[in-house]
Write an enzyme that holds these catalytic residues in place. Structure first.
Site, PDB file in Angstrom:
ATOM      1  N   LYS A  15       0.818  -1.222   0.000  1.00  0.00           N
ATOM      2  CA  LYS A  15       0.000   0.000   0.000  1.00  0.00           C
ATOM      3  C   LYS A  15       0.851   1.271   0.000  1.00  0.00           C
ATOM      4  O   LYS A  15       0.576   2.219  -0.743  1.00  0.00           O
ATOM      5  CB  LYS A  15      -0.929  -0.036   1.205  1.00  0.00           C
ATOM      6  CG  LYS A  15      -1.976   1.044   1.252  1.00  0.00           C
ATOM      7  CD  LYS A  15      -3.015   0.728   2.304  1.00  0.00           C
ATOM      8  CE  LYS A  15      -2.468   0.713   3.724  1.00  0.00           C
ATOM      9  NZ  LYS A  15      -1.922  -0.563   4.188  1.00  0.00           N
ATOM     10  N   THR A  16       1.893   1.300   0.817  1.00  0.00           N
ATOM     11  CA  THR A  16       2.713   2.513   0.909  1.00  0.00           C
ATOM     12  C   THR A  16       3.494   2.759  -0.377  1.00  0.00           C
ATOM     13  O   THR A  16       3.585   3.901  -0.858  1.00  0.00           O
ATOM     14  CB  THR A  16       3.670   2.421   2.109  1.00  0.00           C
ATOM     15  OG1 THR A  16       2.894   2.337   3.314  1.00  0.00           O
ATOM     16  CG2 THR A  16       4.590   3.625   2.191  1.00  0.00           C
ATOM     17  N   LYS A  37      -1.579  10.368   6.505  1.00  0.00           N
ATOM     18  CA  LYS A  37      -1.623   9.064   7.180  1.00  0.00           C
ATOM     19  C   LYS A  37      -2.413   9.256   8.466  1.00  0.00           C
ATOM     20  O   LYS A  37      -1.886   9.800   9.456  1.00  0.00           O
ATOM     21  CB  LYS A  37      -0.209   8.573   7.482  1.00  0.00           C
ATOM     22  CG  LYS A  37      -0.159   7.189   8.110  1.00  0.00           C
ATOM     23  CD  LYS A  37      -0.469   6.089   7.112  1.00  0.00           C
ATOM     24  CE  LYS A  37      -0.319   4.706   7.747  1.00  0.00           C
ATOM     25  NZ  LYS A  37      -0.571   3.622   6.792  1.00  0.00           N
ATOM     26  N   ALA A 111      -4.688   2.138   7.155  1.00  0.00           N
ATOM     27  CA  ALA A 111      -3.855   1.172   7.882  1.00  0.00           C
ATOM     28  C   ALA A 111      -4.452  -0.210   7.667  1.00  0.00           C
ATOM     29  O   ALA A 111      -5.578  -0.486   8.103  1.00  0.00           O
ATOM     30  CB  ALA A 111      -3.814   1.508   9.369  1.00  0.00           C
ATOM     31  N   GLY A 170       0.003  -4.682  -5.538  1.00  0.00           N
ATOM     32  CA  GLY A 170       1.029  -3.945  -4.825  1.00  0.00           C
ATOM     33  C   GLY A 170       2.434  -4.485  -4.926  1.00  0.00           C
ATOM     34  O   GLY A 170       3.393  -3.763  -4.623  1.00  0.00           O
ATOM     35  N   SER A 171       2.589  -5.744  -5.366  1.00  0.00           N
ATOM     36  CA  SER A 171       3.931  -6.325  -5.475  1.00  0.00           C
ATOM     37  C   SER A 171       3.887  -7.466  -6.496  1.00  0.00           C
ATOM     38  O   SER A 171       3.426  -8.565  -6.185  1.00  0.00           O
ATOM     39  CB  SER A 171       4.402  -6.842  -4.111  1.00  0.00           C
ATOM     40  OG  SER A 171       5.700  -7.392  -4.195  1.00  0.00           O
ATOM     41  N   ALA A 201       7.767  -6.074  -7.541  1.00  0.00           N
ATOM     42  CA  ALA A 201       8.286  -6.446  -6.228  1.00  0.00           C
ATOM     43  C   ALA A 201       9.637  -5.772  -6.007  1.00  0.00           C
ATOM     44  O   ALA A 201      10.465  -5.699  -6.913  1.00  0.00           O
ATOM     45  CB  ALA A 201       8.436  -7.963  -6.132  1.00  0.00           C
TER      46      ALA A 201
END
Length: 238
Positions: A15-16, A37, A111, A170-171, A201
């Site tokens: 996510k980040t 955040k 989060a 995300g990866s 990744a």
């Protein structure tokens, strides 16, 4: 899209780094960007948090945290155990609104997953998105198990009448397995939303200048990038 809420299907899904990629693309296009955040957990008072990591990778932008809690737990639990006031959805919406007045794009990074609790009354990131009337981008894992988690998240967004922007993986590994390759076609099907990108990744470990130069190739046009879901899927046949 002055405010975009970014949620995951769970923890550790990228996510980040996805938030950083969206920010980098917007900055490259000449837009001013702020990253909010609401609740940072698992980080000490003087350590870098997720918003700091976004700024390191993406470039010059505004960062703001509303609450920081030392234990790596859900925000409500972490706040309670630390004896600190929790972050409330209205507080998040007010902060995002103020940032939106001075920035072209505000990214609100949650989060964990969509329904992780901010407080003991059960407030979640979904409540923040509703108050802001903002679309929600869902960051999902690439492999086995992601279809269920992504569909549940998308269903909940629709049940609550929220705007589901789409899904970013995300990866994405260099050598994806069969399940991952199949998921390229299945994620849009089960979620009912577009696949809007795939972050390589290890992208977060790249040199920041390289990260910024490549970010647009990882995200689709609605997020300001050049990534194409059909072409990407064709190059990873199941």
């Amino acid at each position: 899209m002055p405010v975009l809420v970014i949620s995951g299907t769970g923890t550790e899904v990228g996510k980040t780094v996805t938030t950083a990629a969206v920010a980098a693309v917007a900055l490259a296009a000449g837009r001013s960007v702020a990253v909010l955040k609401p609740a940072q957990t698992g980080v000490g008072p003087h350590e870098c948090g997720d918003a700091d990591e976004v700024a390191r990778l993406a470039g010059t932008l505004t960062t703001r945290e509303l609450g920081r809690f030392p234990e790596p737990l859900a925000p409500a639990t972490a706040a309670r155990r630390a004896g600190l006031a929790p972050v409330r959805p209205q507080e998040v919406a007010d902060a995002a609104g103020k940032l939106a007045a001075d920035h072209d794009l505000v990214l609100v990074e949650g989060a964990g997953g969509l329904l992780v609790r901010f407080d003991d009354e059960g407030a979640t990131l979904a409540d923040v998105a509703r108050l802001l009337d903002a679309p929600v981008l869902v960051v999902a894992a690439a492999g086995l198990g992601t279809l269920n988690n992504t569909e549940l998240t998308a269903r909940e967004l629709r049940r609550q009448g929220l705007d589901f922007a789409g899904v970013v993986i995300g990866s994405w590994p260099d050598s994806p397995d069969l399940a991952m390759r199949c998921n390229l076609a299945d994620l849009p099907e089960v979620s009912g939303g577009p696949l809007l990108g795939a972050i390589p990744a290890g992208a977060g470990a790249r040199d920041p200048l390289d990260f910024r130069a490549r970010a647009a190739t990882w995200l689709a046009a609605p997020l300001g990038g050049t990534w194409d879901a059909h072409a990407f899927t064709a190059t990873h046949p199941a």
